[in-house]
Scaffold this active site. Structure first.
Site, PDB file in Angstrom:
ATOM      1  N   LYS A 146      39.079  29.835  38.407  1.00  0.00           N
ATOM      2  CA  LYS A 146      37.846  29.880  37.606  1.00  0.00           C
ATOM      3  C   LYS A 146      37.036  28.623  37.881  1.00  0.00           C
ATOM      4  O   LYS A 146      37.527  27.511  37.698  1.00  0.00           O
ATOM      5  CB  LYS A 146      38.203  29.913  36.121  1.00  0.00           C
ATOM      6  CG  LYS A 146      38.716  31.249  35.659  1.00  0.00           C
ATOM      7  CD  LYS A 146      37.606  32.058  35.009  1.00  0.00           C
ATOM      8  CE  LYS A 146      38.120  33.446  34.637  1.00  0.00           C
ATOM      9  NZ  LYS A 146      37.060  34.449  34.629  1.00  0.00           N
ATOM     10  N   ASP A 175      35.897  32.386  40.994  1.00  0.00           N
ATOM     11  CA  ASP A 175      35.127  33.210  40.055  1.00  0.00           C
ATOM     12  C   ASP A 175      34.252  32.308  39.209  1.00  0.00           C
ATOM     13  O   ASP A 175      34.750  31.530  38.389  1.00  0.00           O
ATOM     14  CB  ASP A 175      36.069  34.023  39.167  1.00  0.00           C
ATOM     15  CG  ASP A 175      35.322  35.050  38.328  1.00  0.00           C
ATOM     16  OD1 ASP A 175      34.059  35.066  38.373  1.00  0.00           O
ATOM     17  OD2 ASP A 175      35.976  35.843  37.628  1.00  0.00           O
ATOM     18  N   GLU A 201      33.166  35.191  43.392  1.00  0.00           N
ATOM     19  CA  GLU A 201      32.852  36.271  42.464  1.00  0.00           C
ATOM     20  C   GLU A 201      31.729  35.858  41.517  1.00  0.00           C
ATOM     21  O   GLU A 201      31.789  34.791  40.904  1.00  0.00           O
ATOM     22  CB  GLU A 201      34.135  36.568  41.672  1.00  0.00           C
ATOM     23  CG  GLU A 201      34.133  37.814  40.867  1.00  0.00           C
ATOM     24  CD  GLU A 201      35.555  38.118  40.360  1.00  0.00           C
ATOM     25  OE1 GLU A 201      36.529  37.992  41.136  1.00  0.00           O
ATOM     26  OE2 GLU A 201      35.695  38.446  39.181  1.00  0.00           O
ATOM     27  N   ASP A 229      31.073  41.274  39.732  1.00  0.00           N
ATOM     28  CA  ASP A 229      31.952  41.682  38.646  1.00  0.00           C
ATOM     29  C   ASP A 229      31.084  42.059  37.438  1.00  0.00           C
ATOM     30  O   ASP A 229      30.850  43.246  37.185  1.00  0.00           O
ATOM     31  CB  ASP A 229      32.936  40.545  38.318  1.00  0.00           C
ATOM     32  CG  ASP A 229      33.866  40.880  37.170  1.00  0.00           C
ATOM     33  OD1 ASP A 229      33.819  42.013  36.657  1.00  0.00           O
ATOM     34  OD2 ASP A 229      34.671  40.013  36.765  1.00  0.00           O
ATOM     35  N   LYS A 253      36.592  47.217  37.050  1.00  0.00           N
ATOM     36  CA  LYS A 253      37.493  47.314  35.909  1.00  0.00           C
ATOM     37  C   LYS A 253      37.476  48.796  35.508  1.00  0.00           C
ATOM     38  O   LYS A 253      36.565  49.229  34.798  1.00  0.00           O
ATOM     39  CB  LYS A 253      36.993  46.442  34.756  1.00  0.00           C
ATOM     40  CG  LYS A 253      36.995  44.942  35.057  1.00  0.00           C
ATOM     41  CD  LYS A 253      36.395  44.166  33.893  1.00  0.00           C
ATOM     42  CE  LYS A 253      36.690  42.682  33.983  1.00  0.00           C
ATOM     43  NZ  LYS A 253      36.019  42.008  35.100  1.00  0.00           N
TER      44      LYS A 253
HETATM   45 MG    MG Z   1      35.247  37.991  37.240  1.00  0.00          MG
END
Ligand code: MG
Length: 357
Positions: A146, A175, A201, A229, A253
């Site tokens: 992250k 991300d 991402e 995303d 997702k």
């Molecule tokens: Mg993500």
């Protein structure tokens, strides 16, 4: 076909609060649905809503479930408004489970792959450095870090230490959760070139002004692939980015799609690169989402001379999230470098359902 319908709403504390752009997320709410056909076949599904991803709220799901009463038919289920996409997702999963049980009563696993790789989740900031070696030791080879949480210069200064700590041949996903502006994204992407970065991402926020042009521009200007995303959280958004010719990766997702089968078919036709990812659902939704991942044919492999339609390697799943809940009965298979199709089929949704009574 007529069904007996029942639902159970849940509210489950997470072991560790998840930091999001909308603040700390400490408990997960959703609804599990159960359908039972006239022939006794049973199917479960989960409406794993995330309202700040544009889904309906858990209250809206519950109201719709109450309106069903105890008996529904196909017309009633088909008539659920598309606005209630997580509920539609749950009902479709339950029905497809029943259909599959009729076709394949022994529940033999007959998917494309016996197992799929999983990416290890790394914490933001300096804490990342202590986490890589133990995860590499148990076998992870794809790592997700992250970024966009602290100061850009501080995080950039860590990048080389992170890369140096990776095992040979490993890949790093970054991300940013939409945290950067164009200038910050460019600084990062310049730095990522020639480093083992699989993709970056959501470098730019999905909803910002000119976000589509900005993301398309960045994808064209730098060699490191970009992944969407937050930009592709709904069926319609996936469709829009396919139409725009997005050259990068789609992080999907499955739990957040209202029409999983239709949207996945569109992605397959478009020969899209897809990474399947968790929406922090319980094991009921996770089983459905992982079944989707196992049914996916992988990336179109342009290196094969036998032509199109060949399934290639599948990218590591974003499902390294368990243990997730304070009450472990709701977790899916614990984070390991691989998830096996057998383990997915072994998830005991019936006992999870009973635990909610
Ligand atoms: Mg993500």
């Amino acid at each position: 076909m007529n069904y007996l319908f029942s639902h159970r709403r849940y509210r489950l504390p997470l072991r560790t609060a998840v930091r999001t752009a909308h603040g700390a997320w400490a408990e997960r709410e959703g609804v599990i649905v159960r359908l039972e056909g006239e022939d006794g076949a049973v199917g479960f599904g989960e409406a794993a809503v995330i309202p700040w991803f544009g889904t309906e709220t858990v209250d809206e799901v519950e109201v719709a479930c109450r309106e069903f009463g105890g008996r529904v038919d196909d017309a009633r289920l088909d008539g659920v408004p598309t606005r209630l996409r997580c509920l539609r997702n749950a009902l479709a999963a339950a029905r497809s489970e029943m259909a599959e049980a009729r076709k394949n009563p022994e529940r033999r696993v007959r998917d494309n792959a016996p197992y799929l790789p999983v990416a290890a989740l790394l914490p933001a900031g300096r804490a990342v450095l202590a986490q890589i070696a133990p995860k590499a030791e148990v076998g992870f080879r794809v790592f997700k870090w992250k970024v966009g949480v602290g100061d850009v210069a501080d995080e950039l200064a860590l990048l080389d230490d992170v890369c140096a700590a990776l095992p040979t041949g490993a890949k790093l996903r970054l991300d940013a959760n939409g945290a950067w502006d164009r200038r910050r994204a460019e600084r990062w992407l310049e730095r990522c070139a020639e480093r083992p970065v699989e993709f970056v991402e959501q470098p730019i926020a999905a909803e910002g002004k000119g976000a589509v042009d900005l993301l398309m521009g960045l994808a064209g200007d730098f060699p490191t692939p970009l992944a969407l995303d937050e930009s592709v959280a709904s069926d319609g958004e996936v469709e829009r980015w396919i139409g725009a010719g997005w050259p990068g990766i789609f992080v999907i997702k499955p739990s957040l799609l209202g029409d999983v089968a239709g949207t996945l078919a569109r992605l397959e036709t478009a020969k899209a690169c897809v990474v399947f990812s968790s929406a922090l659902e319980t094991a009921v939704g996770a089983r459905a989402a992982l079944r989707v991942a196992f049914a996916w044919r992988g990336e179109p492999d342009s290196t094969r001379s036998t032509g199109s339609g060949q399934a290639g390697e599948q990218r590591a799943l974003g499902f390294g999230v368990w243990p997730l809940f304070t009450d472990g009965r709701f977790d899916g298979p614990h984070a390991a470098p691989f998830v096996r199709a057998e383990d997915v089929e072994r998830i005991d949704v019936e006992s999870l359902w009973n635990a909610l009574s």
